[in-house]
Design a protein around this motif. Structure first.
Motif, mmCIF file in Angstrom:
data_model
loop_
_atom_site.group_PDB
_atom_site.id
_atom_site.type_symbol
_atom_site.label_atom_id
_atom_site.label_comp_id
_atom_site.label_asym_id
_atom_site.label_seq_id
_atom_site.Cartn_x
_atom_site.Cartn_y
_atom_site.Cartn_z
ATOM 1 N N VAL A 63 0.847 -1.187 0.000
ATOM 2 C CA VAL A 63 0.000 0.000 0.000
ATOM 3 C C VAL A 63 0.886 1.242 0.000
ATOM 4 C CG1 VAL A 63 -0.170 -0.017 2.528
ATOM 5 C CG2 VAL A 63 -1.882 1.191 1.189
ATOM 6 N N LEU A 64 0.495 2.201 -0.820
ATOM 7 C CA LEU A 64 1.170 3.495 -0.862
ATOM 8 C C LEU A 64 0.161 4.543 -0.422
ATOM 9 C CD1 LEU A 64 3.573 5.347 -1.682
ATOM 10 C CD2 LEU A 64 2.587 5.419 -3.982
ATOM 11 N N VAL A 65 0.467 5.252 0.654
ATOM 12 C CA VAL A 65 -0.444 6.241 1.214
ATOM 13 C C VAL A 65 0.134 7.633 0.995
ATOM 14 C CG1 VAL A 65 -1.716 6.989 3.253
ATOM 15 C CG2 VAL A 65 -1.087 4.573 2.996
ATOM 16 N N LEU A 86 4.284 0.645 2.266
ATOM 17 C CA LEU A 86 4.441 -0.489 3.174
ATOM 18 C C LEU A 86 4.058 -1.757 2.428
ATOM 19 C CD1 LEU A 86 3.086 2.068 4.953
ATOM 20 C CD2 LEU A 86 3.572 0.463 6.811
ATOM 21 N N VAL A 87 4.798 -2.822 2.667
ATOM 22 C CA VAL A 87 4.582 -4.098 1.980
ATOM 23 C C VAL A 87 4.098 -5.129 2.988
ATOM 24 C CG1 VAL A 87 5.749 -5.977 0.753
ATOM 25 C CG2 VAL A 87 6.269 -3.597 0.181
ATOM 26 N N ARG A 88 3.172 -5.967 2.556
ATOM 27 C CA ARG A 88 2.704 -7.048 3.411
ATOM 28 C C ARG A 88 3.778 -8.130 3.492
ATOM 29 N NH1 ARG A 88 -2.319 -8.093 4.793
ATOM 30 N NH2 ARG A 88 -3.208 -6.975 3.020
ATOM 31 N N THR A 89 4.149 -8.511 4.700
ATOM 32 C CA THR A 89 5.149 -9.549 4.916
ATOM 33 C C THR A 89 4.515 -10.687 5.721
ATOM 34 O OG1 THR A 89 5.973 -8.695 7.037
ATOM 35 C CG2 THR A 89 6.896 -7.733 5.023
ATOM 36 N N ALA A 90 5.295 -11.728 5.954
ATOM 37 C CA ALA A 90 4.786 -12.875 6.706
ATOM 38 C C ALA A 90 4.407 -12.489 8.130
ATOM 39 C CB ALA A 90 5.843 -13.985 6.720
ATOM 40 N N SER A 91 5.035 -11.446 8.667
ATOM 41 C CA SER A 91 4.779 -11.024 10.041
ATOM 42 C C SER A 91 3.886 -9.792 10.136
ATOM 43 C CB SER A 91 6.108 -10.748 10.760
ATOM 44 O OG SER A 91 6.859 -9.753 10.067
ATOM 45 N N GLY A 92 3.344 -9.338 9.013
ATOM 46 C CA GLY A 92 2.499 -8.143 9.021
ATOM 47 C C GLY A 92 3.029 -7.103 8.051
ATOM 48 N N TRP A 93 2.645 -5.840 8.276
ATOM 49 C CA TRP A 93 3.087 -4.774 7.387
ATOM 50 C C TRP A 93 4.522 -4.367 7.707
ATOM 51 C CZ3 TRP A 93 0.433 -3.658 3.173
ATOM 52 C CH2 TRP A 93 -0.925 -3.959 3.141
ATOM 53 N N PHE A 98 9.760 5.992 2.126
ATOM 54 C CA PHE A 98 9.181 7.257 1.689
ATOM 55 C C PHE A 98 9.218 7.393 0.169
ATOM 56 C CE2 PHE A 98 10.244 7.891 6.073
ATOM 57 C CZ PHE A 98 9.167 8.626 6.544
ATOM 58 N N TYR A 99 8.105 7.916 -0.360
ATOM 59 C CA TYR A 99 7.929 8.093 -1.796
ATOM 60 C C TYR A 99 7.346 9.478 -2.069
ATOM 61 C CZ TYR A 99 8.924 3.359 -3.454
ATOM 62 O OH TYR A 99 9.552 2.196 -3.811
ATOM 63 N N ILE A 118 -4.977 6.610 -1.244
ATOM 64 C CA ILE A 118 -4.387 5.303 -0.940
ATOM 65 C C ILE A 118 -4.335 4.492 -2.229
ATOM 66 C CG2 ILE A 118 -4.667 3.121 0.292
ATOM 67 C CD1 ILE A 118 -5.959 4.631 2.554
ATOM 68 N N PHE A 119 -3.153 4.006 -2.566
ATOM 69 C CA PHE A 119 -2.975 3.099 -3.690
ATOM 70 C C PHE A 119 -2.742 1.697 -3.127
ATOM 71 C CE2 PHE A 119 -1.416 7.179 -5.320
ATOM 72 C CZ PHE A 119 -2.128 7.297 -6.501
ATOM 73 N N THR A 120 -3.587 0.751 -3.505
ATOM 74 C CA THR A 120 -3.357 -0.638 -3.106
ATOM 75 C C THR A 120 -2.694 -1.362 -4.269
ATOM 76 O OG1 THR A 120 -5.605 -1.255 -3.814
ATOM 77 C CG2 THR A 120 -5.295 -0.676 -1.497
ATOM 78 N N VAL A 121 -1.555 -1.947 -4.001
ATOM 79 C CA VAL A 121 -0.793 -2.669 -5.030
ATOM 80 C C VAL A 121 -1.219 -4.123 -4.979
ATOM 81 C CG1 VAL A 121 1.512 -3.201 -5.901
ATOM 82 C CG2 VAL A 121 1.111 -1.057 -4.661
ATOM 83 N N MET A 122 -1.832 -4.608 -6.068
ATOM 84 C CA MET A 122 -2.517 -5.884 -6.044
ATOM 85 C C MET A 122 -1.728 -7.034 -6.678
ATOM 86 S SD MET A 122 -5.029 -4.535 -4.513
ATOM 87 C CE MET A 122 -6.018 -6.008 -4.301
#
Length: 225
Positions: A63-65, A86-93, A98-99, A118-122
């Motif tokens: 997700v890019l906020v 932020l990227v989803r990982t095995a342990s959470g976000w 920064f972008y 909010i951009f959700t990267v699918m």
């Protein structure tokens, strides 16, 4: 003589203070972006007009906020804003990287607008492109608009299977414009200032080499149900 020495001491002292305060001031500015990103996530997730955002976040790879995307124009237009990935990982976000986002355009457009976006990267392709130093939306990764913010979205007909979905809660009025053609790029100097060391985007969001306690509230907001 003594006056000259006092002047030299004063200059050196001020220089030392400036050097010491520099990283702290910079880190404060980045932390404000993180805090505003949390508020943007809370605002959109609690808005009844954005119910599909929660479903998209549940499936998103990243997700890019952008908590404040400013857009204005009269024939010639432009938009810009800074945010966090932020990227989803095995342990959470993951911790945030920064972008910045920016674009310019020519055409029938008039007005000014501020938006929480909010951009959700699918898809894996979308994530790979975003993690690279710079991407052009619509060219390097396909993008579709969410249920609101049509004036800022990619199109009026969302594309199924798009790499990225956009959700924009806007303030103000802007006629014309699109996310397509916008550039998203990493702010390496901001990452350096926030974490106090040289880290690539991959180090932060994929390899767990960063530590950002100040982003815990943002992660919780993204993970909330």
């Amino acid at each position: 003589m003594f006056r000259s020495i006092r002047c030299i001491v004063s200059v050196v002292t001020l220089a030392v203070i400036a050097l010491a305060a520099g990283p702290v001031a910079a880190q404060k500015a980045e932390q404000e972006i993180v805090d505003k990103a949390r508020l943007a996530v809370e605002h959109l997730r609690s808005d009844p007009d954005f119910t599909t955002l929660n479903e998209a976040l549940g499936r998103a790879k990243a997700v890019l906020v952008i908590p404040s995307l400013l857009k204005a124009g009269f024939i010639l237009g432009g938009e810009g804003g800074s945010g966090v990935l932020l990227v989803r990982t095995a342990s959470g976000w993951s911790d945030p990287a920064f972008y910045t986002m920016a674009s310019g355009s020519i055409g029938l457009q008039i007005g000014a607008q501020d938006a929480e976006v909010i951009f959700t990267v699918m898809t894996d392709k979308g994530l790979d492109q975003v993690i690279k130093n710079q991407i052009k939306l619509g060219a390097d990764a396909s993008i579709a608009v969410g249920p609101k913010g049509m004036g800022l979205g990619a199109s009026t007909t969302p594309a199924l299977g798009a790499d990225i979905y956009s959700f924009a809660r806007t303030r103000g009025a802007f006629a014309g414009g699109s996310f397509e053609g916008s550039y998203i790029s990493a702010r390496e100097e901001w990452n350096r200032a926030y974490y106090g060391k040289d880290l690539t985007v991959e180090d932060i969001v994929l390899h767990d080499k960063a530590d950002a306690p100040g982003a815990d509230a943002l992660k919780q907001a993204l993970g909330a149900r």
